[in-house]
Design an enzyme around this catalytic site. Structure first.
Site, PDB file in Angstrom:
ATOM      1  N   HIS A  14     -60.456  -9.637  49.910  1.00  0.00           N
ATOM      2  CA  HIS A  14     -60.463  -8.511  48.963  1.00  0.00           C
ATOM      3  C   HIS A  14     -61.794  -8.423  48.209  1.00  0.00           C
ATOM      4  O   HIS A  14     -62.256  -7.319  47.899  1.00  0.00           O
ATOM      5  CB  HIS A  14     -59.300  -8.640  47.977  1.00  0.00           C
ATOM      6  CG  HIS A  14     -57.972  -8.322  48.578  1.00  0.00           C
ATOM      7  ND1 HIS A  14     -57.081  -7.453  48.003  1.00  0.00           N
ATOM      8  CD2 HIS A  14     -57.390  -8.744  49.726  1.00  0.00           C
ATOM      9  CE1 HIS A  14     -55.990  -7.360  48.769  1.00  0.00           C
ATOM     10  NE2 HIS A  14     -56.157  -8.140  49.805  1.00  0.00           N
ATOM     11  N   ASP A  15     -62.386  -9.576  47.911  1.00  0.00           N
ATOM     12  CA  ASP A  15     -63.681  -9.554  47.225  1.00  0.00           C
ATOM     13  C   ASP A  15     -64.785  -9.090  48.174  1.00  0.00           C
ATOM     14  O   ASP A  15     -65.570  -8.211  47.845  1.00  0.00           O
ATOM     15  CB  ASP A  15     -64.010 -10.956  46.685  1.00  0.00           C
ATOM     16  CG  ASP A  15     -65.326 -10.984  45.916  1.00  0.00           C
ATOM     17  OD1 ASP A  15     -65.565 -10.048  45.133  1.00  0.00           O
ATOM     18  OD2 ASP A  15     -66.105 -11.935  46.101  1.00  0.00           O
TER      19      ASP A  15
ATOM     20  N   ASP B 114     -69.389 -11.439  46.491  1.00  0.00           N
ATOM     21  CA  ASP B 114     -70.194 -11.707  45.298  1.00  0.00           C
ATOM     22  C   ASP B 114     -69.369 -12.139  44.080  1.00  0.00           C
ATOM     23  O   ASP B 114     -69.911 -12.324  42.996  1.00  0.00           O
ATOM     24  CB  ASP B 114     -71.014 -10.457  44.932  1.00  0.00           C
ATOM     25  CG  ASP B 114     -70.125  -9.250  44.615  1.00  0.00           C
ATOM     26  OD1 ASP B 114     -68.891  -9.361  44.784  1.00  0.00           O
ATOM     27  OD2 ASP B 114     -70.668  -8.210  44.216  1.00  0.00           O
TER      28      ASP B 114
ATOM     29  N   HIS C  65     -52.856 -13.899  58.285  1.00  0.00           N
ATOM     30  CA  HIS C  65     -51.444 -13.571  58.046  1.00  0.00           C
ATOM     31  C   HIS C  65     -50.497 -14.641  58.585  1.00  0.00           C
ATOM     32  O   HIS C  65     -49.304 -14.605  58.316  1.00  0.00           O
ATOM     33  CB  HIS C  65     -51.110 -12.197  58.651  1.00  0.00           C
ATOM     34  CG  HIS C  65     -51.633 -11.063  57.816  1.00  0.00           C
ATOM     35  ND1 HIS C  65     -51.326  -9.744  58.051  1.00  0.00           N
ATOM     36  CD2 HIS C  65     -52.441 -11.061  56.725  1.00  0.00           C
ATOM     37  CE1 HIS C  65     -51.933  -8.973  57.145  1.00  0.00           C
ATOM     38  NE2 HIS C  65     -52.607  -9.756  56.341  1.00  0.00           N
TER      39      HIS C  65
ATOM     40  N   ASP D 133     -44.651 -14.845  58.737  1.00  0.00           N
ATOM     41  CA  ASP D 133     -44.163 -15.497  59.962  1.00  0.00           C
ATOM     42  C   ASP D 133     -43.269 -16.672  59.570  1.00  0.00           C
ATOM     43  O   ASP D 133     -43.080 -16.943  58.375  1.00  0.00           O
ATOM     44  CB  ASP D 133     -45.309 -15.881  60.923  1.00  0.00           C
ATOM     45  CG  ASP D 133     -46.074 -17.139  60.522  1.00  0.00           C
ATOM     46  OD1 ASP D 133     -45.720 -17.769  59.507  1.00  0.00           O
ATOM     47  OD2 ASP D 133     -47.033 -17.478  61.228  1.00  0.00           O
TER      48      ASP D 133
ATOM     49  N   THR E 268     -43.711 -19.779  59.992  1.00  0.00           N
ATOM     50  CA  THR E 268     -44.419 -21.033  59.706  1.00  0.00           C
ATOM     51  C   THR E 268     -45.552 -20.778  58.702  1.00  0.00           C
ATOM     52  O   THR E 268     -46.723 -20.913  59.029  1.00  0.00           O
ATOM     53  CB  THR E 268     -45.032 -21.606  61.005  1.00  0.00           C
ATOM     54  OG1 THR E 268     -45.866 -20.585  61.603  1.00  0.00           O
ATOM     55  CG2 THR E 268     -43.969 -22.030  61.993  1.00  0.00           C
TER      56      THR E 268
ATOM     57  N   ASP F   2     -51.223 -20.846  62.671  1.00  0.00           N
ATOM     58  CA  ASP F   2     -50.832 -20.893  64.084  1.00  0.00           C
ATOM     59  C   ASP F   2     -50.644 -19.472  64.609  1.00  0.00           C
ATOM     60  O   ASP F   2     -50.861 -18.492  63.896  1.00  0.00           O
ATOM     61  CB  ASP F   2     -49.555 -21.725  64.259  1.00  0.00           C
ATOM     62  CG  ASP F   2     -48.385 -21.156  63.463  1.00  0.00           C
ATOM     63  OD1 ASP F   2     -48.498 -20.029  62.928  1.00  0.00           O
ATOM     64  OD2 ASP F   2     -47.356 -21.846  63.365  1.00  0.00           O
TER      65      ASP F   2
HETATM   66 CA    CA Z   1     -47.904 -19.535  60.548  1.00  0.00          CA
HETATM   67 CA    CA Z   2     -66.993  -8.178  45.773  1.00  0.00          CA
END
Ligand code: CA
Ligand code: CA
Length: 367
Positions: A64-65, A80, A187, A207, A209, A214
């Site tokens: 996100h940054d 940054d 994810h 998921d 796990t 994985d």
């Molecule tokens: Ca997993």
């Molecule tokens: Ca940023």
């Protein structure tokens, strides 16, 4: 936003689960000596020695940054630390729902160490991932200057966006659809916050796990789905039905797995844990350098420990599922029938608990 009272409830369980952390590598480059201490403090004070929710939160904030960046227009300074420095602006964007929690740890931690927020995010993510079974060793560059401006809204793709919009945004930041799929290996250790606002579904994993890096998320998103998670308010904007009780599926993940632009890269990650890990490391390196000049940074990757090996060499069909549920989309390779299936009935996958930061109140904050 995440409610504070939840924090105290989970502290004891997480602390009790902390294993012994394997010995960490010493710095050969004397310039990296300082960062060996930063690494050890991250492991002991932020991650509490485990691959759990705080590692996931670091991977999330790193994306996100950094994605607040454009090759073609002004969309922020990339990797940054603007998400922390300009938190009053960026944390109000809907796509950053739930990121505030890790920011509340990271800001005083970085201030106490005297490191930039951009380095805290990216170096910390590399350190955190070294605790996760199956993860690659991530590159760790340091020396990013402080952010100079906030990123604008709408730089972070959202799960309800159509794929053409998402691919265009990623291309604007320099990533192909295939590289996006490679980043989405994150994810495999992720859970939802805010797509379904129901308290019972805070931390519902993508998921079966969520503590392992994985291939399961790629396999499980290919399965035909049948319901929204119990206890939630689905369908919500950006949510899709899932194939397993307790599992949460993002609408965009379902579409990536079935779209001709990404379905084969998606399936490759489902079938090849080793390639998935190395593909993620390459994409993460690119992400961690967005908006930065690599020649001006110090490479302290030698400090990053070797993650534990993957628990399973190959993805498997969780109990209650089988190959018949695969929704084949890649036109050039059929999904094999050789993967193993766990016997028995499906059991609900529990939510991922938040971690507290017991030492955070002792950190200093910048005036
Ligand atoms: Ca997993
Ligand atoms: Ca940023």
């Amino acid at each position: 936003m995440i409610a504070a009272p939840l924090v105290a409830l989970v502290l004891a369980g997480i602390a009790a689960a902390s294993p012994a952390v394997p010995p960490q590598p010493k710095a050969k480059n004397p310039q990296c000596n300082f960062w060996a201490n930063v690494r050890d403090r991250f492991i002991n004070e932020i991650f509490l020695g485990v691959c759990a929710q705080d590692v996931h939160s670091m991977v999330r904030i790193s994306f996100h940054d950094a994605i607040g960046f454009s090759l073609h227009s002004e969309k922020g300074g990339g990797a940054d630390g603007s998400m922390i420095k300009f938190q009053d602006v960026e944390l109000k964007f809907p796509a950053n729902e739930g990121v505030d929690f890790i920011v509340s740890f990271l800001q005083p931690f970085a201030d106490d160490l005297g490191i930039s927020y951009g380095d805290a995010i990216m170096f910390g993510t590399a350190v955190g991932m070294s605790l996760c079974p199956g993860a690659p060793r991530l590159p760790a560059f340091v020396g990013r200057p402080d952010a100079t401006r906030a990123a604008p809204d709408k730089t972070v793709p959202e799960p309800q966006d159509d794929l053409t919009t998402i691919f265009a945004r990623m291309a604007d930041a320099g990533f192909t659809p295939t590289e996006l799929v490679h980043l989405l290996a994150s994810h495999s250790m992720a859970s939802q916050a805010g797509v379904d606002p129901s308290p019972d579904l805070l931390g519902a994993p993508f998921d079966s796990t969520p503590f392992d890096f994985d291939s399961q998320v790629f396999l499980e998103v290919m399965l035909r789905a049948n319901s929204f998670p119990a206890g939630g308010s689905g369908p919500n904007l950006g949510e899709d039905m899932s194939p397993l009780p307790g599992e949460f599926r993002l609408l965009s993940d379902r579409l990536f797995a079935r779209d001709s632009r990404t379905s084969c890269a998606w399936q490759e990650n489902a079938l090849n844990q080793t390639a998935m890990a190395s593909n993620f490391a390459a994409a993460f390196k690119k992400l961690s350098l967005l908006g930065q000049n690599q020649a001006k940074l110090l490479d302290c990757s030698e400090l990053i420990g070797t993650p534990p090996p993957a628990k399973n060499k190959q993805a498997f069909f969780p109990a209650g599922t089988n190959h018949d549920l695969i929704e084949q989309a890649c036109a050039t390779q059929l999904f094999p029938t050789t993967l193993s299936t766990v016997a028995g009935r499906a059991t609900p996958i529990p939510v991922v608990q938040l971690q507290d930061c017991p030492t955070c109140p002792t950190f200093k904050r910048r005036a």
